[in-house]
Design an enzyme around this catalytic site. Sequence first.
Site, PDB file in Angstrom:
ATOM      1  N   ARG A 176      -1.378 -10.200  -5.218  1.00 16.18           N
ATOM      2  CA  ARG A 176      -1.668  -8.918  -5.849  1.00 16.18           C
ATOM      3  C   ARG A 176      -0.811  -8.698  -7.105  1.00 16.18           C
ATOM      4  O   ARG A 176      -1.332  -8.409  -8.182  1.00 16.18           O
ATOM      5  CB  ARG A 176      -1.414  -7.771  -4.860  1.00 16.18           C
ATOM      6  CG  ARG A 176      -2.275  -7.781  -3.611  1.00 16.18           C
ATOM      7  CD  ARG A 176      -3.740  -7.633  -3.909  1.00 16.18           C
ATOM      8  NE  ARG A 176      -4.051  -6.406  -4.631  1.00 16.18           N
ATOM      9  CZ  ARG A 176      -5.161  -6.221  -5.340  1.00 16.18           C
ATOM     10  NH1 ARG A 176      -6.056  -7.201  -5.447  1.00 16.18           N
ATOM     11  NH2 ARG A 176      -5.394  -5.078  -5.956  1.00 16.18           N
TER      12      ARG A 176
ATOM     13  N   SER B 283      11.935  -2.827  -5.542  1.00 19.14           N
ATOM     14  CA  SER B 283      10.633  -2.603  -4.908  1.00 19.14           C
ATOM     15  C   SER B 283       9.839  -1.569  -5.682  1.00 19.14           C
ATOM     16  O   SER B 283      10.367  -0.858  -6.548  1.00 19.14           O
ATOM     17  CB  SER B 283      10.819  -2.111  -3.465  1.00 19.14           C
ATOM     18  OG  SER B 283      11.298  -0.767  -3.470  1.00 19.14           O
ATOM     19  N   CYS B 284       8.559  -1.446  -5.352  1.00 18.08           N
ATOM     20  CA  CYS B 284       7.708  -0.465  -6.022  1.00 18.08           C
ATOM     21  C   CYS B 284       8.216   0.949  -5.782  1.00 18.08           C
ATOM     22  O   CYS B 284       8.259   1.776  -6.707  1.00 18.08           O
ATOM     23  CB  CYS B 284       6.263  -0.610  -5.556  1.00 18.08           C
ATOM     24  SG  CYS B 284       6.022  -0.442  -3.768  1.00 18.08           S
TER      25      CYS B 284
ATOM     26  N   THR C 194      11.508   1.826   5.521  1.00 15.96           N
ATOM     27  CA  THR C 194      11.588   1.502   4.102  1.00 15.96           C
ATOM     28  C   THR C 194      13.052   1.412   3.716  1.00 15.96           C
ATOM     29  O   THR C 194      13.870   2.227   4.154  1.00 15.96           O
ATOM     30  CB  THR C 194      10.875   2.553   3.220  1.00 15.96           C
ATOM     31  OG1 THR C 194      11.068   2.202   1.849  1.00 15.96           O
ATOM     32  CG2 THR C 194      11.425   3.947   3.435  1.00 15.96           C
TER      33      THR C 194
ATOM     34  N   ARG D 177       3.115  -2.854  12.900  1.00 16.16           N
ATOM     35  CA  ARG D 177       2.302  -3.404  11.804  1.00 16.16           C
ATOM     36  C   ARG D 177       1.167  -4.301  12.308  1.00 16.16           C
ATOM     37  O   ARG D 177       0.306  -4.700  11.532  1.00 16.16           O
ATOM     38  CB  ARG D 177       3.180  -4.175  10.818  1.00 16.16           C
ATOM     39  CG  ARG D 177       4.162  -3.270  10.093  1.00 16.16           C
ATOM     40  CD  ARG D 177       4.738  -3.927   8.868  1.00 16.16           C
ATOM     41  NE  ARG D 177       5.753  -3.094   8.257  1.00 16.16           N
ATOM     42  CZ  ARG D 177       6.253  -3.279   7.044  1.00 16.16           C
ATOM     43  NH1 ARG D 177       5.807  -4.289   6.310  1.00 16.16           N
ATOM     44  NH2 ARG D 177       7.176  -2.484   6.555  1.00 16.16           N
TER      45      ARG D 177
END
Length: 495
Positions: free
Chosen positions: A139, A290-291, A349, A336
């Site tokens: 991605r 990270s994003c 996170t 997950r």
Amino acid sequence: MLQTKDSCLDTWMGQEALAEAMIPVIGRLYRENNVVTTIHGRTLVNKSTMDILKAHRFARRISKDELRPEETAPLLETLLRLEPGSAAIDIALLSQKFKAEGDGATLEEFLRAELAEVVGKRGGDDRSSTDVVLYGFGRIGRLLARLLIEKAGGGQGLRLRAVVVRRGSDNDLTKRASLLRRDSVHGPFRGTIRVDEDANTITANGVQIQVIYSDNPATIDYTAYGIHNALVVDNTGRWRDAEGLSQHLQSKGVARVLLTAPGKGPVKNIVHGINHGSIEETDRIVSAASCTTNAITPVLKAINDKFGVIHGHVETVHSFTNDQNLIDNFHNGDRRGRSAALNMVITETGAATAVAKALPELQGKLTGSSIRVPTPDVSLAILNLSLENGTTKDAVNNFLREMSLRSDLRRQIDYVDSPEVVSTDFVGSRRTGVVDGLATIANGKNLVLYVWYDNEFGYSCQVVRVMEEMAGMKRPSFPATDVVEEAMSVLAALA
């Protein structure tokens, strides 16, 4: 004066014609002179007629007046005649400055004096290009490829030379090219793509990309493909510490490595706009964090500098990712394994902790958690903060709006106050975080902010900015000081 229907259409058609005429001029400035033209930081390169007109309309948010193509079209034509060298030129600010400080000079006289450093230096760009290798083509890898191809210009700067993948099938190359050409979230590739099965290359808009098949980052001879001193961007996330990532440095032709995931141990985690100045020439391995870290750190810095943050909690409502299962199946991670398409999934996170790596003053002040939700892209960070100094909703919103328009963080922070926006409206956003002003809650020293972010494309834009820093790809900017001076005066008035 009220215009008739016909006169409104005539005016619009005239503006369309001017914008259409700008496109080849903007293109020539970029390809032949390596000049990036912008309107208040919004690039005009590779934009359509409508994009250019929207950028002119956007200018009213800063200067109160809409920028007129009748003013910018002759400015661009004059710029081209001056044959400038490599530069980043904000035509909105130059136009404003000419009207305010022209003192009777012609437009050409004004621009010649204002851009004296680069006038007549076409072809004199002394920046050496940097070969780029994308290790992994998922991605983020494919979005980075799109961005690098978009920025290819005349070949200076970052040059995408190769991607490294593990062969997945006999028609692997065709499938890789197809995934670059079509994307369910971000739409079709803007341009042409050709595949050469014999040479193992994909050529996109004239950029030839060598596809290398390997599963060992330490044994590739990039020099055999004419690649030297390359910046390898590891998109796999397979290795996150210096020991694992240093395998890339063992391959011939590699100079530096950038990780598109949070780094572990002593690896520098860089959020562009915050701590990119800490990148040193001796740094061989760097992480782009990270994003989510990129989305929230600029906003947190702005708020901390202005109001002071005592402590806070970050909750992210995050789109599902490839590491989750489509339907229930075994997964090493907690929860997950349950279907990403059917469930909201509570998960951990590290973004709240990671913020401190880029912004040490927030060390130990933040906690965080995340909920994965059944959307493919665009996430939402909810910042629940306790402040040292109280504020109101209007005050904090006005401050963040100005930060998004005029400050050094305007490439990272955006602001919106529409009552109708939803997540899909932010697909393709080049800012890392968009503050939703209508959702802001302020009660004295308690503040809640909602920050949208395209966790794929917005993050990829940040990665490219870090790549440019690592490669030393900096253009002189014009006007040189206007943005900073204006920002400081406006923000001081808000204090």
